[in-house]
Design a protein around this motif. Structure first.
Motif, PDB file in Angstrom:
ATOM      1  N   SER A   1       0.834  -1.204   0.000  1.00 15.51           N
ATOM      2  CA  SER A   1       0.000   0.000   0.000  1.00 15.51           C
ATOM      3  C   SER A   1       0.867   1.252   0.000  1.00 15.51           C
ATOM      4  O   SER A   1       0.602   2.213  -0.726  1.00 15.51           O
ATOM      5  N   TYR A   2       1.911   1.233   0.827  1.00 14.14           N
ATOM      6  CA  TYR A   2       2.793   2.393   0.921  1.00 14.14           C
ATOM      7  C   TYR A   2       3.548   2.600  -0.386  1.00 14.14           C
ATOM      8  O   TYR A   2       3.784   3.731  -0.811  1.00 14.14           O
ATOM      9  N   TYR A   3       3.906   1.498  -1.033  1.00 17.69           N
ATOM     10  CA  TYR A   3       4.597   1.577  -2.326  1.00 17.69           C
ATOM     11  C   TYR A   3       3.721   2.306  -3.349  1.00 17.69           C
ATOM     12  O   TYR A   3       4.198   3.165  -4.094  1.00 17.69           O
ATOM     13  N   LYS A   4       2.429   2.005  -3.367  1.00 17.87           N
ATOM     14  CA  LYS A   4       1.504   2.687  -4.294  1.00 17.87           C
ATOM     15  C   LYS A   4       1.463   4.178  -4.010  1.00 17.87           C
ATOM     16  O   LYS A   4       1.427   4.999  -4.927  1.00 17.87           O
ATOM     17  N   GLU A   5       1.487   4.534  -2.730  1.00 17.13           N
ATOM     18  CA  GLU A   5       1.465   5.948  -2.363  1.00 17.13           C
ATOM     19  C   GLU A   5       2.760   6.649  -2.775  1.00 17.13           C
ATOM     20  O   GLU A   5       2.743   7.779  -3.258  1.00 17.13           O
ATOM     21  N   THR A   6       3.899   5.976  -2.614  1.00 18.37           N
ATOM     22  CA  THR A   6       5.163   6.594  -3.024  1.00 18.37           C
ATOM     23  C   THR A   6       5.207   6.767  -4.544  1.00 18.37           C
ATOM     24  O   THR A   6       5.741   7.761  -5.038  1.00 18.37           O
ATOM     25  N   GLU A   7       4.637   5.815  -5.286  1.00 19.87           N
ATOM     26  CA  GLU A   7       4.564   5.956  -6.749  1.00 19.87           C
ATOM     27  C   GLU A   7       3.722   7.170  -7.123  1.00 19.87           C
ATOM     28  O   GLU A   7       4.068   7.934  -8.027  1.00 19.87           O
ATOM     29  N   ARG A   8       2.608   7.359  -6.421  1.00 23.65           N
ATOM     30  CA  ARG A   8       1.741   8.510  -6.685  1.00 23.65           C
ATOM     31  C   ARG A   8       2.463   9.814  -6.353  1.00 23.65           C
ATOM     32  O   ARG A   8       2.397  10.782  -7.108  1.00 23.65           O
ATOM     33  N   ASN A   9       3.180   9.837  -5.243  1.00 20.16           N
ATOM     34  CA  ASN A   9       3.927  11.034  -4.866  1.00 20.16           C
ATOM     35  C   ASN A   9       5.050  11.330  -5.852  1.00 20.16           C
ATOM     36  O   ASN A   9       5.327  12.492  -6.163  1.00 20.16           O
ATOM     37  N   ASN A  10       5.695  10.291  -6.338  1.00 18.82           N
ATOM     38  CA  ASN A  10       6.741  10.480  -7.337  1.00 18.82           C
ATOM     39  C   ASN A  10       6.147  11.075  -8.612  1.00 18.82           C
ATOM     40  O   ASN A  10       6.721  11.970  -9.226  1.00 18.82           O
ATOM     41  N   GLN A  11       4.959  10.590  -9.000  1.00 17.17           N
ATOM     42  CA  GLN A  11       4.273  11.135 -10.173  1.00 17.17           C
ATOM     43  C   GLN A  11       3.889  12.592  -9.949  1.00 17.17           C
ATOM     44  O   GLN A  11       3.986  13.416 -10.865  1.00 17.17           O
ATOM     45  N   ASN A  12       3.477  12.940  -8.725  1.00 17.94           N
ATOM     46  CA  ASN A  12       3.172  14.341  -8.406  1.00 17.94           C
ATOM     47  C   ASN A  12       4.400  15.225  -8.585  1.00 17.94           C
ATOM     48  O   ASN A  12       4.303  16.349  -9.085  1.00 17.94           O
ATOM     49  N   MET A  13       5.578  14.719  -8.179  1.00 23.90           N
ATOM     50  CA  MET A  13       6.821  15.470  -8.373  1.00 23.90           C
ATOM     51  C   MET A  13       7.068  15.723  -9.852  1.00 23.90           C
ATOM     52  O   MET A  13       7.409  16.840 -10.258  1.00 23.90           O
ATOM     53  N   VAL A  14       6.889  14.686 -10.671  1.00 22.13           N
ATOM     54  CA  VAL A  14       7.101  14.820 -12.116  1.00 22.13           C
ATOM     55  C   VAL A  14       6.141  15.858 -12.698  1.00 22.13           C
ATOM     56  O   VAL A  14       6.533  16.703 -13.513  1.00 22.13           O
ATOM     57  N   GLU A  15       4.888  15.834 -12.252  1.00 18.99           N
ATOM     58  CA  GLU A  15       3.882  16.798 -12.735  1.00 18.99           C
ATOM     59  C   GLU A  15       4.280  18.228 -12.369  1.00 18.99           C
ATOM     60  O   GLU A  15       4.207  19.135 -13.212  1.00 18.99           O
ATOM     61  N   ILE A  16       4.690  18.440 -11.122  1.00 20.16           N
ATOM     62  CA  ILE A  16       5.094  19.775 -10.683  1.00 20.16           C
ATOM     63  C   ILE A  16       6.275  20.263 -11.504  1.00 20.16           C
ATOM     64  O   ILE A  16       6.297  21.410 -11.982  1.00 20.16           O
ATOM     65  N   LEU A  17       7.257  19.405 -11.699  1.00 21.04           N
ATOM     66  CA  LEU A  17       8.436  19.797 -12.473  1.00 21.04           C
ATOM     67  C   LEU A  17       8.083  20.059 -13.932  1.00 21.04           C
ATOM     68  O   LEU A  17       8.581  21.016 -14.525  1.00 21.04           O
ATOM     69  N   SER A  18       7.203  19.254 -14.517  1.00 19.62           N
ATOM     70  CA  SER A  18       6.854  19.448 -15.933  1.00 19.62           C
ATOM     71  C   SER A  18       6.085  20.756 -16.141  1.00 19.62           C
ATOM     72  O   SER A  18       6.210  21.390 -17.177  1.00 19.62           O
ATOM     73  N   GLU A  19       5.303  21.160 -15.140  1.00 20.69           N
ATOM     74  CA  GLU A  19       4.582  22.431 -15.225  1.00 20.69           C
ATOM     75  C   GLU A  19       5.497  23.621 -14.965  1.00 20.69           C
ATOM     76  O   GLU A  19       5.141  24.756 -15.281  1.00 20.69           O
ATOM     77  N   SER A  20       6.675  23.353 -14.405  1.00 15.60           N
ATOM     78  CA  SER A  20       7.577  24.426 -14.005  1.00 15.60           C
ATOM     79  C   SER A  20       8.700  24.693 -14.991  1.00 15.60           C
ATOM     80  O   SER A  20       9.448  25.652 -14.828  1.00 15.60           O
ATOM     81  N   CYS A  21       8.858  23.842 -15.988  1.00 16.96           N
ATOM     82  CA  CYS A  21       9.951  24.029 -16.947  1.00 16.96           C
ATOM     83  C   CYS A  21       9.505  23.563 -18.333  1.00 16.96           C
ATOM     84  O   CYS A  21       8.340  23.221 -18.525  1.00 16.96           O
ATOM     85  N   GLU A  22      10.428  23.532 -19.263  1.00 15.28           N
ATOM     86  CA  GLU A  22      10.086  23.139 -20.630  1.00 15.28           C
ATOM     87  C   GLU A  22      10.574  21.741 -20.979  1.00 15.28           C
ATOM     88  O   GLU A  22      10.585  21.353 -22.145  1.00 15.28           O
ATOM     89  N   LEU A  23      10.980  20.967 -19.973  1.00 15.24           N
ATOM     90  CA  LEU A  23      11.372  19.580 -20.209  1.00 15.24           C
ATOM     91  C   LEU A  23      10.124  18.709 -20.219  1.00 15.24           C
ATOM     92  O   LEU A  23       9.194  18.948 -19.446  1.00 15.24           O
ATOM     93  N   ASP A  24      10.097  17.690 -21.095  1.00 19.95           N
ATOM     94  CA  ASP A  24       8.962  16.767 -21.046  1.00 19.95           C
ATOM     95  C   ASP A  24       9.188  15.754 -19.923  1.00 19.95           C
ATOM     96  O   ASP A  24      10.247  15.723 -19.297  1.00 19.95           O
ATOM     97  N   LYS A  25       8.182  14.935 -19.663  1.00 20.11           N
ATOM     98  CA  LYS A  25       8.241  14.042 -18.496  1.00 20.11           C
ATOM     99  C   LYS A  25       9.380  13.032 -18.589  1.00 20.11           C
ATOM    100  O   LYS A  25      10.016  12.717 -17.576  1.00 20.11           O
ATOM    101  N   ASN A  26       9.667  12.540 -19.769  1.00 20.60           N
ATOM    102  CA  ASN A  26      10.789  11.602 -19.917  1.00 20.60           C
ATOM    103  C   ASN A  26      12.119  12.296 -19.654  1.00 20.60           C
ATOM    104  O   ASN A  26      13.009  11.728 -19.027  1.00 20.60           O
ATOM    105  N   GLU A  27      12.259  13.543 -20.130  1.00 18.16           N
ATOM    106  CA  GLU A  27      13.493  14.305 -19.877  1.00 18.16           C
ATOM    107  C   GLU A  27      13.634  14.604 -18.387  1.00 18.16           C
ATOM    108  O   GLU A  27      14.746  14.564 -17.850  1.00 18.16           O
ATOM    109  N   ILE A  28      12.524  14.886 -17.732  1.00 13.45           N
ATOM    110  CA  ILE A  28      12.565  15.158 -16.287  1.00 13.45           C
ATOM    111  C   ILE A  28      13.083  13.932 -15.543  1.00 13.45           C
ATOM    112  O   ILE A  28      13.950  14.042 -14.670  1.00 13.45           O
TER     113      ILE A  28
END
Length: 195
Positions: A137-164
């Protein structure tokens, strides 16, 4: 005792309180040290209060942090993004981990970085222990949080998600210079250009 003597005995305003009051009156605040519930709560309350005022001048948030709680950083980022007033972020000293996410979430065009700042971005790190089901269960939550980090970074710069994932969130810690921050559009200007 006359009124003149009484006036002399009044305690002077605490200098730190006076400075803090002056800064807040000029829409300026500081996020320094550990990113945690208490430090983030103060900044969230400040932003929400400032948004009740009619002025639309940018808010200036100085950040000097080695990081801390990712979830508390998420809370602050959400409030920053909802702000009707621009949030100018100024990275000084340490701009690391959760502090890095908060810094890059400032309003585009309003993110200033010092040339001497130590800048660190890395994957979510945590320790998990417990029963197998709880770990899953905790692993699923960490995956979701990691995805949230990627989303925040992608909205903050011009790198795509794979580049991030490749440039900013690889398996090892990523140390960046102020120049690289500007190159990747994670910062907009050097602190020296702040007017």
């Amino acid at each position: 005792m006359n009124g003149t003597n009484m006036a002399k005995r009044v305690n002077p305003i605490n200098i730190e309180e006076k400075i803090d009051s002056g800064l807040l009156q000029n829409s300026t605040n500081f996020l320094v040290g550990e990113i945690d519930y208490e430090s983030v709560k103060k900044i969230i309350k400040w932003i929400v209060f400032e948004n009740t005022l009619t002025t639309r001048t940018p808010l200036t948030l100085y950040i000097n942090s080695h990081g801390g709680s990712l979830l508390d950083a998420f809370a602050l980022v959400e409030v920053m993004r909802k702000s009707k007033r621009k949030i100018r972020t100024v990275g000084i000293g340490s701009v690391m981990s959760a502090g890095f996410l908060i810094f890059v979430s400032g309003s585009k065009g309003e993110r200033y970085i010092t040339k001497t700042a130590s800048i660190l971005c890395h994957q979510l790190s945590t320790e998990i222990e417990g029963k197998h089901h709880d770990i899953n269960s905790y692993y699923k939550e960490t995956e979701r949080n990691n995805q949230n980090m990627v989303e925040i970074l992608s909205e903050s710069c011009e790198l795509d998600k794979n580049e991030i994932k490749k440039i900013l969130l690889p398996p090892t810690d990523v140390w960046l210079t102020a120049n690289e921050m500007i190159q990747f559009k994670l910062a907009d200007k050097y602190y020296e250009d702040l007017k």
